[in-house]
Write a protein that holds these residues in place. Structure first.
Motif, PDB file in Angstrom:
ATOM      1  N   SER A   1       0.881  -1.165   0.000  1.00 15.19           N
ATOM      2  CA  SER A   1       0.000   0.000   0.000  1.00 15.19           C
ATOM      3  C   SER A   1       0.919   1.216   0.000  1.00 15.19           C
ATOM      4  O   SER A   1       1.684   1.422   0.948  1.00 15.19           O
ATOM      5  CB  SER A   1      -0.897  -0.010   1.238  1.00 15.19           C
TER       6      SER A   1
ATOM      7  N   HIS B   1      -5.178  10.077 -12.349  1.00 17.78           N
ATOM      8  CA  HIS B   1      -6.414   9.288 -12.384  1.00 17.78           C
ATOM      9  C   HIS B   1      -6.868   9.045 -13.821  1.00 17.78           C
ATOM     10  O   HIS B   1      -7.221   7.929 -14.201  1.00 17.78           O
ATOM     11  CB  HIS B   1      -7.510   9.994 -11.582  1.00 17.78           C
TER      12      HIS B   1
ATOM     13  N   ARG C   1      -7.245   5.143 -15.096  1.00 15.78           N
ATOM     14  CA  ARG C   1      -8.587   4.593 -14.825  1.00 15.78           C
ATOM     15  C   ARG C   1      -9.040   3.514 -15.797  1.00 15.78           C
ATOM     16  O   ARG C   1      -9.784   2.617 -15.411  1.00 15.78           O
ATOM     17  CB  ARG C   1      -9.621   5.705 -14.754  1.00 15.78           C
TER      18      ARG C   1
ATOM     19  N   THR D   1      -8.172  -1.148 -10.861  1.00 11.52           N
ATOM     20  CA  THR D   1      -9.478  -0.908 -10.271  1.00 11.52           C
ATOM     21  C   THR D   1      -9.387   0.366  -9.445  1.00 11.52           C
ATOM     22  O   THR D   1      -8.522   0.476  -8.573  1.00 11.52           O
ATOM     23  CB  THR D   1      -9.898  -2.076  -9.356  1.00 11.52           C
ATOM     24  N   ILE D   2     -10.243   1.321  -9.731  1.00 15.77           N
ATOM     25  CA  ILE D   2     -10.305   2.534  -8.923  1.00 15.77           C
ATOM     26  C   ILE D   2     -11.171   2.191  -7.714  1.00 15.77           C
ATOM     27  O   ILE D   2     -12.364   1.917  -7.863  1.00 15.77           O
ATOM     28  CB  ILE D   2     -10.899   3.722  -9.709  1.00 15.77           C
ATOM     29  N   THR D   3     -10.577   2.165  -6.530  1.00 16.29           N
ATOM     30  CA  THR D   3     -11.328   1.797  -5.328  1.00 16.29           C
ATOM     31  C   THR D   3     -11.915   3.013  -4.621  1.00 16.29           C
ATOM     32  O   THR D   3     -12.833   2.873  -3.826  1.00 16.29           O
ATOM     33  CB  THR D   3     -10.452   0.999  -4.350  1.00 16.29           C
ATOM     34  N   ARG D   4     -11.370   4.183  -4.910  1.00 17.85           N
ATOM     35  CA  ARG D   4     -11.950   5.437  -4.428  1.00 17.85           C
ATOM     36  C   ARG D   4     -11.659   6.503  -5.466  1.00 17.85           C
ATOM     37  O   ARG D   4     -10.493   6.816  -5.726  1.00 17.85           O
ATOM     38  CB  ARG D   4     -11.374   5.838  -3.085  1.00 17.85           C
TER      39      ARG D   4
ATOM     40  N   VAL E   1      -7.695   6.413  -4.938  1.00 14.77           N
ATOM     41  CA  VAL E   1      -7.031   5.148  -4.623  1.00 14.77           C
ATOM     42  C   VAL E   1      -7.339   4.150  -5.725  1.00 14.77           C
ATOM     43  O   VAL E   1      -8.464   4.084  -6.223  1.00 14.77           O
ATOM     44  CB  VAL E   1      -7.507   4.592  -3.257  1.00 14.77           C
ATOM     45  N   MET E   2      -6.321   3.373  -6.085  1.00 15.08           N
ATOM     46  CA  MET E   2      -6.488   2.329  -7.102  1.00 15.08           C
ATOM     47  C   MET E   2      -5.739   1.082  -6.667  1.00 15.08           C
ATOM     48  O   MET E   2      -4.891   1.131  -5.782  1.00 15.08           O
ATOM     49  CB  MET E   2      -5.921   2.796  -8.438  1.00 15.08           C
ATOM     50  N   THR E   3      -6.088  -0.045  -7.298  1.00 12.82           N
ATOM     51  CA  THR E   3      -5.246  -1.228  -7.200  1.00 12.82           C
ATOM     52  C   THR E   3      -4.615  -1.442  -8.565  1.00 12.82           C
ATOM     53  O   THR E   3      -5.228  -1.187  -9.599  1.00 12.82           O
ATOM     54  CB  THR E   3      -6.032  -2.491  -6.785  1.00 12.82           C
TER      55      THR E   3
ATOM     56  N   PHE F   1      -2.267  -1.600  -3.503  1.00 12.10           N
ATOM     57  CA  PHE F   1      -3.032  -0.361  -3.372  1.00 12.10           C
ATOM     58  C   PHE F   1      -2.107   0.835  -3.552  1.00 12.10           C
ATOM     59  O   PHE F   1      -1.020   0.889  -2.976  1.00 12.10           O
ATOM     60  CB  PHE F   1      -3.698  -0.273  -1.988  1.00 12.10           C
TER      61      PHE F   1
ATOM     62  N   SER G   1      -2.356   5.107  -3.457  1.00  9.17           N
ATOM     63  CA  SER G   1      -3.096   6.344  -3.223  1.00  9.17           C
ATOM     64  C   SER G   1      -2.281   7.474  -3.826  1.00  9.17           C
ATOM     65  O   SER G   1      -1.062   7.545  -3.632  1.00  9.17           O
ATOM     66  CB  SER G   1      -3.271   6.599  -1.723  1.00  9.17           C
TER      67      SER G   1
END
Length: 138
Positions: free
Chosen positions: A81, A93, A97, A103-106, A119-121, A127, A129
């Motif tokens: 992370s 982003h 994206r 995967t955009i988690t936030r 935040v992405m994976t 992770f 940020s």
């Protein structure tokens, strides 16, 4: 970086703490971080088909180190992370994206502590940020 406050000039030292992680496919992870995310390829030391060590620098300062998965290290890929400071959150982003495996988690948003971040994976599950929060002064 040089900062001037109340007539006093201070110089921020070069980074001495580097997030480091392993990847099942280190070559693909390096390409993703350079070509999609925006890191700079500073050093890559191959070891046969594997990557013994790689240093990728972030254009705004700092960077990460990574290498191919080693069974003896005890650090499994996909569990890192990492927080990356950037003044270009929305641009990063927009670059990542739609990348395969991301995967955009936030999504980009403003936080209660004054950061704009998302935040992405990555394709291996780590992770990441990206935000404007630079931490508090020492």
């Amino acid at each position: 970086m040089t900062t001037q406050t109340n007539g006093t000039t201070t110089r921020t030292p070069a980074p001495t703490v580097w997030p480091a992680f392993q990847a099942d496919d280190a070559h693909a992870m390096i390409d993703f971080l350079v070509d999609v995310v925006g890191f700079r390829r500073t050093a890559v030391y191959p070891e046969g088909e594997l990557v013994a060590h790689a240093q990728l620098d972030w254009p705004e300062g700092g960077g990460v180190m990574l290498g191919s998965r080693r069974e003896t290290s005890g650090v499994a890929p996909g569990i890192a992370s990492i927080y990356v400071v950037t003044d270009h959150v929305d641009e990063v982003h927009d670059r990542v994206r739609d990348a395969p495996g991301v995967t955009i988690t936030r999504p980009p948003s403003d936080t209660g502590y004054g950061s704009h971040e998302f935040v992405m994976t990555d394709p291996e599950g780590n992770f990441w940020s990206f935000g404007t929060y630079r931490g508090e002064p020492s």
